[in-house]
Motif scaffolding. Structure first.
Motif, PDB file in Angstrom:
ATOM      1  N   UNK A 130      -5.698 -59.909 -34.181  1.00 14.06           N
ATOM      2  CA  UNK A 130      -5.818 -58.738 -35.204  1.00 14.06           C
ATOM      3  C   UNK A 130      -4.964 -57.569 -35.102  1.00 14.06           C
ATOM      4  N   UNK A 131      -4.563 -57.228 -33.959  1.00  6.94           N
ATOM      5  CA  UNK A 131      -3.641 -56.272 -33.555  1.00  6.94           C
ATOM      6  C   UNK A 131      -2.246 -56.807 -34.365  1.00  6.94           C
ATOM      7  N   UNK A 132      -2.030 -57.849 -33.891  1.00  4.99           N
ATOM      8  CA  UNK A 132      -0.665 -58.411 -34.713  1.00  4.99           C
ATOM      9  C   UNK A 132      -0.585 -58.233 -36.184  1.00  4.99           C
ATOM     10  N   UNK A 133      -1.730 -58.742 -36.704  1.00  6.81           N
ATOM     11  CA  UNK A 133      -1.898 -58.639 -38.280  1.00  6.81           C
ATOM     12  C   UNK A 133      -2.040 -57.476 -38.832  1.00  6.81           C
ATOM     13  N   UNK A 134      -2.692 -56.469 -38.014  1.00  2.00           N
ATOM     14  CA  UNK A 134      -3.062 -55.212 -38.849  1.00  2.00           C
ATOM     15  C   UNK A 134      -2.077 -54.116 -38.335  1.00  2.00           C
ATOM     16  N   UNK A 135      -1.726 -54.116 -37.047  1.00  3.37           N
ATOM     17  CA  UNK A 135      -0.777 -52.845 -36.459  1.00  3.37           C
ATOM     18  C   UNK A 135       0.768 -53.153 -36.179  1.00  3.37           C
ATOM     19  N   UNK A 136       1.312 -54.350 -36.856  1.00  4.10           N
ATOM     20  CA  UNK A 136       2.740 -54.716 -36.575  1.00  4.10           C
ATOM     21  C   UNK A 136       3.694 -53.566 -36.872  1.00  4.10           C
ATOM     22  N   UNK A 137       3.136 -52.856 -38.099  1.00  5.14           N
ATOM     23  CA  UNK A 137       4.408 -51.783 -38.394  1.00  5.14           C
ATOM     24  C   UNK A 137       3.729 -50.464 -37.873  1.00  5.14           C
ATOM     25  N   UNK A 138       2.331 -50.048 -37.918  1.00 10.45           N
ATOM     26  CA  UNK A 138       2.078 -48.805 -37.624  1.00 10.45           C
ATOM     27  C   UNK A 138       0.413 -48.896 -37.476  1.00 10.45           C
ATOM     28  N   UNK A 139      -0.250 -47.907 -36.670  1.00 13.95           N
ATOM     29  CA  UNK A 139      -1.635 -47.893 -36.412  1.00 13.95           C
ATOM     30  C   UNK A 139      -1.932 -46.517 -36.678  1.00 13.95           C
ATOM     31  N   UNK A 140      -3.172 -46.378 -37.648  1.00 13.05           N
ATOM     32  CA  UNK A 140      -3.713 -45.154 -37.946  1.00 13.05           C
ATOM     33  C   UNK A 140      -4.330 -44.547 -36.743  1.00 13.05           C
ATOM     34  N   UNK A 141      -4.485 -43.146 -36.822  1.00 10.09           N
ATOM     35  CA  UNK A 141      -5.126 -42.256 -35.826  1.00 10.09           C
ATOM     36  C   UNK A 141      -6.366 -42.720 -35.484  1.00 10.09           C
ATOM     37  N   UNK A 142      -7.330 -42.952 -36.617  1.00 10.77           N
ATOM     38  CA  UNK A 142      -8.729 -43.216 -36.139  1.00 10.77           C
ATOM     39  C   UNK A 142      -8.869 -44.609 -35.293  1.00 10.77           C
ATOM     40  N   UNK A 143      -8.018 -45.551 -35.757  1.00  4.29           N
ATOM     41  CA  UNK A 143      -7.859 -46.770 -34.780  1.00  4.29           C
ATOM     42  C   UNK A 143      -7.541 -46.444 -33.692  1.00  4.29           C
ATOM     43  N   UNK A 144      -6.386 -45.976 -33.524  1.00  8.95           N
ATOM     44  CA  UNK A 144      -5.797 -45.483 -31.910  1.00  8.95           C
ATOM     45  C   UNK A 144      -6.778 -44.734 -30.929  1.00  8.95           C
ATOM     46  N   UNK A 145      -7.972 -44.014 -31.416  1.00  5.64           N
ATOM     47  CA  UNK A 145      -8.764 -43.259 -30.765  1.00  5.64           C
ATOM     48  C   UNK A 145      -9.590 -44.497 -30.201  1.00  5.64           C
ATOM     49  N   UNK A 146     -10.047 -45.314 -31.075  1.00  7.68           N
ATOM     50  CA  UNK A 146     -10.924 -46.303 -30.674  1.00  7.68           C
ATOM     51  C   UNK A 146     -10.180 -46.950 -29.272  1.00  7.68           C
ATOM     52  N   UNK A 147      -9.228 -47.550 -29.546  1.00 12.22           N
ATOM     53  CA  UNK A 147      -8.351 -48.462 -28.460  1.00 12.22           C
ATOM     54  C   UNK A 147      -8.262 -47.523 -27.271  1.00 12.22           C
ATOM     55  N   UNK A 148      -8.125 -45.913 -27.548  1.00  7.40           N
ATOM     56  CA  UNK A 148      -8.016 -45.300 -26.220  1.00  7.40           C
ATOM     57  C   UNK A 148      -9.313 -45.188 -25.350  1.00  7.40           C
ATOM     58  N   UNK A 149     -10.277 -45.647 -25.959  1.00  3.61           N
ATOM     59  CA  UNK A 149     -11.605 -45.473 -25.055  1.00  3.61           C
ATOM     60  C   UNK A 149     -11.499 -46.678 -23.698  1.00  3.61           C
ATOM     61  N   UNK A 150     -10.418 -47.452 -23.993  1.00  2.00           N
ATOM     62  CA  UNK A 150     -10.203 -48.215 -22.655  1.00  2.00           C
ATOM     63  C   UNK A 150      -9.559 -47.728 -21.330  1.00  2.00           C
ATOM     64  N   UNK A 151      -9.149 -46.694 -21.927  1.00  2.00           N
ATOM     65  CA  UNK A 151      -8.167 -45.810 -20.792  1.00  2.00           C
ATOM     66  C   UNK A 151      -9.078 -45.725 -19.522  1.00  2.00           C
ATOM     67  N   UNK A 152     -10.486 -45.204 -19.578  1.00  5.50           N
ATOM     68  CA  UNK A 152     -11.185 -44.932 -18.340  1.00  5.50           C
ATOM     69  C   UNK A 152     -12.018 -46.087 -18.053  1.00  5.50           C
ATOM     70  N   UNK A 153     -11.796 -47.264 -18.683  1.00  7.67           N
ATOM     71  CA  UNK A 153     -12.637 -48.388 -18.100  1.00  7.67           C
ATOM     72  C   UNK A 153     -12.013 -49.359 -17.266  1.00  7.67           C
ATOM     73  N   UNK A 154     -12.869 -50.405 -16.819  1.00  7.37           N
ATOM     74  CA  UNK A 154     -12.143 -51.356 -16.297  1.00  7.37           C
ATOM     75  C   UNK A 154     -11.699 -52.620 -17.087  1.00  7.37           C
ATOM     76  N   UNK A 155     -11.884 -52.515 -18.350  1.00 11.92           N
ATOM     77  CA  UNK A 155     -11.273 -53.251 -19.268  1.00 11.92           C
ATOM     78  C   UNK A 155     -10.029 -53.233 -19.446  1.00 11.92           C
TER      79      UNK A 155
END
Length: 1759
Positions: free
Chosen positions: A151-176
């Protein structure tokens, strides 16, 4: 989870579920493809969730359905348009209650659903799938991660929107996070495998399968996935330690877009990565090395090493990481990987039988060696012990396997290799010290490698030297051979390194190393020569590189034997000096000097009589070596050095040298004609010593031959031969006379006669040599009389007096010097008074000589005449003695060094000498020392000092010490520097020679001189030629002549017509003499300070402040002198300064204001140094005075003082900032310092007229604001106001001039204003204001706001006014709600300023401040401000601009408050958009765009308000011309008036009132009842409770009553108005303010209406009646008067509003005038005059007071 199918099953029974599944099965069987998606969306989650049911029947039914689902799978497989319920399936999978079977089935369909889901849905759900991924089974993890990456390759190869990047940022403080990043890294490392197969570099087979699954990754798909990963990771703001490997891997990708993006992120996001993080380094080494054999990983999990590009990228990071240097064994694997490519079992075997593999390149080798250097530099010693030997062997093998490549990479690799060897030698010296192979290798490399590598090899060799420091004796012996061989090498670097090893590896007594130094002394390279001299201790600094050894010389015998062992031919010589030299001349010179030093030191250790045969034999061989050195081909320097060395040996072993020289007479006589002067003189001395070993006959024969040789005609002799012969005659004659028994007197007489003839006949050079020879004879005994035919005997000096007189007056300084010395020598044994008198006269004739050498020679001669000189005949004849002046460093040698010689001086007092001593002392004290001529004073000083230095122990000198002290004290202030220095030197010698009382008086005299309290000096009589100033000191005369003597000064004073000017000249001269005295006294003081000890301690309090100041005197000589005394007097300078710090400050601060510029300058410089590093308790009481002194010096008339003031200012600034900084100083001290400094800087510094002082003050204040912190709060109000005022007062005045003429030169005023404001906001003042805002608290706010309000009223200048507005804005934003108590004050002040300000920039600034304050104001304040702002739109142009500016500010800073008053704001802005003035309309257009989200919606919401405002505007502009259209407008208004109240409805009342005023005639004419309808509507509005609406209603009522003028209105309106007045009852004090607020507008409008009605009532009576009779109307007027007047008086008394007072007084006056018409019919019942009088006294409004007076007067008429 909420909404999941499994949770829905809980609420259903098993039967219901079974039935539901049956229905689903039936529907599935009958469903076609078009409805399949909807059915599957329900069936699939239900079926899967049913697998977890507890009922077997349900589970069986679900299992049976799966057969149908397989059927469905086949149907949907090729129809990708049929979607699956992705979200429901994912919820089902993540349900905590789900069974493993449910999850297994769910994950399968989740994967299918992702492929069919819309892009937006996949983009939203993909980040959720990564949550808790670490808790999923590993197989499921791989599926989920592959889904997410896809999905990352298909949707974010050129750019990533701010609202989606926030969702990925939740991984910063996790073991995932780690699992996701590892998977991303593997994806970035993945490259499509080649056709032959194999695992991609950096990955294992397991990792490859994990990221690929069943799908092959290649081409654009792989590129997009990598780009998508980089975009997602780049927005997650992860620490560099996590993302560094990913960016590294991406930056070396084969696809250019990936590599470019990776490089960009590497620089932007990972530039500050902590490369010493252990986890990060471990991951990087895994990428580099892969899985090693020692880790015992399965083949499937073995990670392949990275590719070449990745390795090179990683190496750049390793070379910056200390952790990488200490990661054994990975570090070792990495180095070997770079050197040899792919290796196996390196760490296991540590064997070096290797060859370069295919997995490396030249560049990688070079980087590997660079990393090796880094490891050897930063690796821990424990790890280096393990790695060092292995890496070293590898380096050596690599060096052996490489030739002399020409390419740059190979050269760099070798460079790093040699650097590594040098570093490992420093860190692990034990690897080398047992064998010499490495030393041999490096020295050979130094000779064989190219020039570019030699400097590196040289550094490595120097580092290696320390490794051999403690090597075994055998190794050191082998190294001696190596060093000797390389010291003779052709390459400069090899010779330098050999010499460096020789001087550092061996001690200072090691003969082989010293021999190498000798050989290197003649090297062509300067650095080698200097190093060689250092190694031999022949330079002042000595063997500086040998820090652990004492400077001990080797034994003379050992050193000489080693040299002769190396070169036995050094003993060869011939009488003709034809032997060949074995070394360059310079080598011989150094060798001889060193051997002589060794010889002299050993001779001082042993007794001369105890010299052994071995030593004596070595001394003889030394003589042979010296004879060899005197070969003809040697240099003049070598010959001089060798001959002097032979004399030196003879001075210690005279008998041996005499015998040796007696055998070399012919050889020595050949040297007498040598071209070198020193060689000739030494040969003469040696010949004289040789004569001592000859028999009398041989001696006489030798002397006769010498006399004969010099007696030849001058034209037949070369000068050198003549000179040498004369010297030899002198020395041989002296030895003949000195020997016992002496030779016959006739031989000596012949010699004397020969020499006298030469003196009389030759020129000065030869005559002086002949005199010197006579002196050598005279030092051994009295000269014999000259016997000739005419006289029986004549004194030599009598014969030579005339000739000598001419020679002494000549210009040949050296000749005069020799003659003067010879006179002393001749007279040293002379008893004849006439002879002595002639010598004295000749010497005294030199008193005006300007040549210092002559004066010193004459002084030495006088000492010989005085007697007691510590010089013997043997010293002069048998050593390299030249003169006492040379030995004593021209009288400046330390006293202690001469005291030994002085104690040995002869003290015999022959009678013949008494007269001579009296003559000398008389000449000195009576003539020379106090002479008016400075050259005579200088001569007297030199001679006096010579006497006390050379003859100080003589009793006659002891008796004269007081007089000598007085003379020297007087001469301390002499203009001549030599006189000063020698006088001060004389004082120290007098102190040493004198007794205790003399020492004390001397100390007191010197202290008085230094402190300026010395006694008046002995007067010197001036004659016309006395030099008062040095030539050029005070310029030239008007005619261009010099001005220096007393006569010239008098002439100048007379020419200027000011004879008294001569006194000023003399005062100036006295000041200069005083300064000179201090300088001289300092020199003297420095000599005796250490000896004086306790005697000086009481004077330190006076001395120390002055000594410190004098050390900064502009005169460099004074500085040096005072520095000498300071060093001598003060043992611990820091302690002394600390003890006397207050006295020092007091003295220096006083002197900062001295009338003498040099004192001011010195004081400033001294203070600048002393205050550095001081604490507040040391400088607190002086801090203000320091600033005053600095500012005063900065404005001094003299430039050098101003420069010193600048330096002091910088130092005080640094001190102040430090002691006011709360992080560096205690807060209490900081506050005290701030209390002292800041008020002074604000009042005196910034306000100063001196630009440099102002700039410095501003800079200090700004720095104080940065560091003072809370200590600044008490001064915040003063500081802020000062800075704001300075914005204008310190502005460049040129800008004001430009603004005045801006229109003439075509510059827009607004642009210029903006430029000025921009410049001011970049100034230090504004920066300081920014700092002030950060420390404001509640207490300081209470002091600051009143000062700011005062500045708003009184501030002048554009920058100040804009600055105060901007500061208020920033302040309010900073303090927030704490500003609420001050919002009313600020708004009342800022609003009028914003309205009236003429400058557009200032208007905007104050509007902005209003907006910021409005945000925190109360609702009532906000409403009042907005209403007043809205009212501005109908004013003049300036008011309209202010209105737009204010509204724009409100919308940007207080939009929430503004939104509550839209009904009042929107109509105003809407109408103002259509103003004729384009600027105004554009301003309101901007505001309209700011406050409205859409024009259509806004107009619909506020249509009625806008319509009301529009009607009001139409009536205002058109007036009566609107009458034809009034009916439509009026009808609209009348229709809208009834009904509910809404915000903004008051605009309809305003419109109705305005329409009534402009169209009242047309309204009445069309329908007479319409005015009544209007009145009823308005009266109804007046009874409403909403304050604002009632105010508008009464205002409208007033307009309607006035406009229509209908008497019938009275009956309808008056009762209402009367009732309103009754409600205005008396309020308590606490309610006065609220009452006034409530009735201000309503009551005033009502009272105004009442007054208008009364006025109308009166006009009706005047129009309709000629006279009045009692009626209901008159009774009503009577009742009206008596009921309303008390109410009106009460209203005036209670409501404290000026406008209400004016309206009420006006109404009351009209009531009285109405009643005056009926007063005759109805007399006054109550007298109101008393109350009115009391109100007149209290009234403050002049208009109301005037109306009250008229009312009182009208009542007086009625009564």
């Amino acid at each position: 989870m909420e909404g999941s199918s499994s949770s829905s099953l809980v609420s259903k029974s098993d039967g219901e579920l079974e039935e539901m599944l049956d229905r689903m099965l039936t529907r599935l069987a009958l469903c076609d493809d078009s409805k399949l998606e909807a059915l599957v969306s329900k069936l699939l989650p239900l079926t899967i969730s049913s697998l977890s049911s507890q009922s077997p029947a349900v589970r069986n039914k679900a299992n049976s359905l799966f057969d149908w689902i397989h059927h469905v799978n086949k149907r949907v497989k090729h129809h990708h348009e049929i979607g699956l319920p992705l979200l429901e399936l994912w919820k089902l999978y993540t349900d905590p209650a789900a069974s493993p079977m449910v999850r297994n089935f769910a994950i399968v369909y989740v994967e299918m659903a992702f492929e069919r889901a819309p892009a937006k849905e996949r983009e939203d759900i993909a980040p959720k799938t990564l949550e808790n991924v670490s808790k999923f089974p590993q197989q499921h993890q791989e599926i989920i991660l592959r889904i997410a990456i896809k999905v990352i390759g298909e949707c974010h190869a050129s750019r990533i929107s701010d609202d989606v990047s926030v969702k990925y940022s939740t991984l910063i403080a996790s073991q995932d996070k780690e699992i996701f990043l590892d998977f991303c890294l593997h994806m970035l490392l993945y490259q499509p495998p080649p056709q032959g197969g194999g695992c991609p570099p950096g990955l294992s087979v397991f990792q490859v399968n994990r990221i690929t699954g069943k799908q092959e990754l290649k081409g654009d798909m792989l590129t997009k996935r990598k780009l998508g990963i980089l975009n997602v990771i780049g927005t997650m703001d992860l620490p560099g330690e996590y993302v560094y490997p990913l960016y590294i891997a991406a930056s070396v990708d084969s696809q250019e877009p990936v590599a470019k993006r990776g490089e960009e992120l590497l620089k932007k996001k990972a530039s500050v990565t902590n490369l010493d993080d252990p986890k990060l380094i471990k991951r990087l080494f895994l990428l580099f090395n892969g899985t090693t054999a020692t880790e015992h990983a399965t083949p499937e999990h073995s990670v392949a090493p990275g590719n070449i590009a990745l390795k090179m990228k990683l190496m750049s990071g390793f070379c910056r990481s200390i952790a990488a240097a200490n990661s054994f064994p990975a570090t070792l694997q990495c180095i070997f990987g770079c050197m040899y490519g792919m290796l196996s079992n390196i760490c296991h075997t540590y064997k070096i039988g290797l060859s370069s593999g295919s997995g490396t390149t030249l560049r990688l080798k070079q980087m590997g060696m660079e990393f090796t250097v880094w490891v050897f530099k930063h690796g821990k010693i424990d790890q280096l012990k393990l790695m060092g030997p292995v890496i070293l062997n590898a380096i050596l093998k690599m060096l052996d396997g490489t030739g002399s490549e020409a390419d740059a990479l190979s050269r760099e690799t070798k460079t790093f290799s040699f650097q590594a060897i040098g570093l490992i030698a420093q860190r692990l010296p034990q690897l080398f010290r047992e064998k010499t192979e490495m030393a041999v290798r490096l020295f050979n490399a130094l000779k064989l490698e190219t020039q570019s590598l030699r400097s590196t090899i040289q550094e490595a060799i120097i580092s290696l030297a320390a490794a051999y420091k403690d090597s075994p004796e055998k190794i050191l012996k082998d190294l001696e051979v190596l060093l000797l061989e390389n010291s003779l090498a052709e390459q400069n670097e090899a010779r330098f390194c050999a010499l460096r090893w020789a001087t550092s590896l061996y001690d200072s007594q090691h003969c082989p190393s010293l021999y190498i130094c000798m050989l290197s002394a003649a090297d062509m390279k300067l650095d080698i020569r200097e190093l060689a001299l250092e190694g031999l201790f022949l330079k002042e600094e000595g063997r500086s590189i040998v820090s652990n050894h004492d400077h001990k010389y080797p034994k003379f015998v050992e050193m000489l034997e080693y040299i002769l062992k190396q070169q036995p031919k050094l003993l060869d010589s011939s009488e003709m000096r034809s032997q060949k030299l074995l070394f360059p001349s310079q080598v011989y010179v150094v060798m001889i000097k060193f051997l002589v030093k060794c010889f002299e030191l050993q001779m001082e250790e042993i007794n001369t009589q105890a010299v052994g045969t071995e030593f004596l034999s070595s001394a003889q061989r030394m003589c042979l070596l010296l004879e060899h050195s005197l070969a003809f081909e040697g240099s003049a320097e070598l010959h001089a050095c060798a001959s002097k060395a032979l004399v030196s040996v003879g001075s210690y072993l005279p008998e041996m040298v005499e015998v040796y020289c007696s055998q070399k007479v012919v050889w020595l006589r050949r040297l007498l004609s040598h071209t070198d002067l020193s060689t000739r003189e030494s040969a003469s001395r040696l010949l004289g010593m040789a004569s001592c070993a000859l028999s009398d006959a041989e001696s006489c024969s030798l002397l006769s031959e010498l006399i004969a040789s010099v007696s030849q005609p001058p034209q037949k002799l070369r000068f050198e031969a003549h000179h040498g012969g004369l010297c030899a005659v002198g020395y041989v004659s002296a030895h003949c006379l000195y020997r016992i028994p002496a030779v016959s007197e006739a031989v000596v007489q012949n010699a004397v006669k020969c020499l006298v003839d030469v003196v009389n006949s030759e020129t000065a050079p030869l005559a002086s040599v002949a005199m010197e020879a006579l002196g050598h004879i005279g030092i051994c005994g009295p000269l014999p009389l000259l016997v000739n035919d005419s006289s029986p005997g004549t004194q030599v000096l009598e014969v030579l007096q005339e000739k000598l007189s001419k020679l002494l007056s000549g210009d040949d300084i050296k000749s005069v010097q020799k003659i003067a010395l010879s006179l002393g020598h001749i007279c040293s044994n002379e008893m004849s008074s006439s002879h002595l008198k002639i010598a004295l006269d000749l010497l005294f004739s030199l008193s005006r000589s300007k040549a210092e050498e002559i004066l010193f020679a004459a002084g030495e001669a006088l000492s010989f005449l005085w007697g007691g000189v510590p010089v013997t005949a043997d010293m002069i004849l048998k050593t390299n003695y030249t003169s006492l002046s040379t030995d004593s460093n021209f009288l400046m040698r330390e006293v202690k060094s001469l005291s030994k010689k002085l104690s040995d001086a002869k003290t015999g007092d022959e009678d013949s000498r008494v007269t001579t001593r009296e003559t000398i002392s008389g000449k000195l004290f009576d003539t020379l020392l106090y002479s008016s001529r400075k050259d005579e004073r200088c001569a007297g000083t030199v001679w006096m000092l010579s006497l006390i230095m050379y003859c100080g122990q003589h009793p006659s000198i002891q008796l004269m010490l007081p007089k000598i002290q007085e003379a020297f004290s007087h001469l301390l202030g002499d203009q001549n520097e030599l006189t000063q220095e020698l006088a001060s030197q004389g004082m120290s010698i007098v102190y040493e020679l004198g007794d205790s009382s003399m020492k004390q008086s001397l100390v007191d005299a010197l202290v008085n001189t230094l402190t300026g309290t010395s006694k008046r000096k002995r007067a010197i009589k001036l004659d016309e030629e006395t030099e008062v100033f040095q030539e050029g000191t005070i310029g030239e005369s008007p005619s261009g002549g010099k001005i220096s003597t007393y006569k010239e000064l008098c002439n100048l004073a007379n020419e200027m017509g000011q004879p008294d000017l001569i006194y000023k000249f003399m005062d100036l001269a006295n000041h200069q003499a005083s300064l000179n005295s201090k300088r001289g006294a300092a020199f003297g003081f420095s000599k005796i300070a250490k000896q004086a000890g306790d005697a000086l301690r009481p004077h330190l309090r006076l001395l120390i402040p002055r000594l410190i100041r004098y050390q900064y005197d502009p005169d460099k000589n004074v500085q040096d002198a005072m520095a000498h005394i300071w060093k001598a007097l003060i043992q611990d300078p820091k302690k002394a300064v600390d003890e006397h710090l207050n006295h020092i400050f007091d003295d220096l601060l006083v002197q900062c204001g001295s009338r003498l510029w040099r004192s001011r300058e010195a004081s400033c410089l001294a203070l600048a140094d002393i205050i550095q590093g001081r604490k507040f308790d040391q400088v607190g009481e002086h801090l203000k005075r320091l600033w005053i002194a600095a500012f005063r010096a900065m404005d001094d008339i003299k430039e050098t003082v101003r420069n010193a003031g600048d330096k002091l200012c910088r130092s005080v600034t640094s001190l102040t900032i430090r002691i006011c900084d709360i992080t560096l100083t205690e807060i209490s001290d900081s506050r005290q310092a701030m209390d002292i400094v800041l008020p002074f800087l604000l009042s005196e510094g910034i306000m100063s007229k001196v630009s440099s002082v102002r700039k410095a003050s501003i800079a200090v204040v700004m720095k104080l604001a940065k560091g003072a912190g809370v200590a600044l709060r008490p001064h915040l109000s003063d500081l802020v106001c000062c800075m704001l005022e300075s914005l204008s007062s310190l502005e460049d005045q040129g800008l004001n001039y430009v603004e005045l003429h801006a229109a003439n030169i075509g510059i827009e005023t607004e642009k210029l204003e903006n430029l000025r404001i921009s410049i001011s906001k970049g100034s230090p003042m504004w920066e300081t204001l920014d700092l002030c805002i950060n420390i404001v608290d509640t207490e300081s706010l209470e002091q600051l706001i009143p000062r700011l309000t005062q500045l708003v009223r009184s501030g002048v200048g554009l920058n100040t006014r804009v600055g105060v507005a901007s500061f208020i804005s920033l302040l309010v934003q900073k303090v927030g709600t704490e500003i609420k108590p001050f919002t009313g004050m600020l708004l009342r002040l800022l609003f009028p300023v914003a309205k009236e300000e003429k400058s557009s920039a200032a208007k905007r600034a104050f509007s902005s401040a209003c907006g910021v304050v409005l945000k925190y104001s109360s609702p009532s304040q906000a409403q009042s401000l907005i209403e007043e702002t809205a009212a501005l739109h109908s004013g003049d142009r300036s008011s309209q601009i202010a209105c737009a500016s204010l509204f724009k500010s409100f919308s940007s800073t207080a939009s929430d408050i503004m939104s509550g008053h839209q009904s009042a704001i929107v109509p105003v802005i809407f109408l103002s958009r259509f103003e004729d003035d384009k600027q105004i309309s554009s301003l309101f257009e901007e505001v309209w765009e700011d406050i409205t989200s859409g024009e259509r919606v806004t107009l619909q919401l506020f249509l009625q308000e806008i319509a009301g405002k529009a009607i009001s505007k139409l009536t205002e502009v058109l007036g009566e011309s609107l009458s034809p259209q009034h009916n439509k407008l009026l009808q609209c208004l009348i229709n809208e008036m009834p009904g509910r109240l809404w915000e903004g409805k008051d605009a309809l009342l305003d419109a109705l009132g305005a329409l009534s005023v402009s169209c009242h005639e047309a309204i009445t004419k069309e329908d007479p009842k319409t005015p009544t309808v209007i009145l009823d509507l308005i009266c109804s509005a007046c009874r409403k409770k909403v304050k604002k609406y009632r105010e508008s209603a009464f205002s409208c009522l007033e307009k309607v009553i006035i406009a229509f003028g209908n008497p019938e209105f009275f009956n309808a309106v008056f009762p209402m108005l009367y009732e309103m007045c009754n409600t205005a009852s008396v309020k308590t004090n606490s309610q006065v303010q609220s009452a006034s607020d409530a009735v201000k507008t309503v009551k005033m409008c009502g009272i105004s209406c009442l007054g208008k009605l009364c006025s109308r009532f009166q006009s009706l009576w005047n129009d309709s009646m000629d006279g009045l009779v009692p009626s209901d109307a008159t009774k009503f007027a009577h009742e009206l008067f008596h009921s309303l007047v008390p109410k009106l008086l009460e209203c005036i008394n209670t409501v404290k509003i000026a406008q209400v007072h004016v309206a009420t007084s006006q109404c009351m006056l009209e009531l009285i005038e109405v009643y005056s018409k009926v007063s005759t019919l109805h007399p006054v019942e109550v007298d109101f005059k008393g109350e009115i009088n009391s109100l007149i006294e209290l009234e403050k409004s002049e208009e109301a007071k005037s109306l009250l007076r008229k009312s009182r007067d009208a009542l007086a008429i009625l009564s």
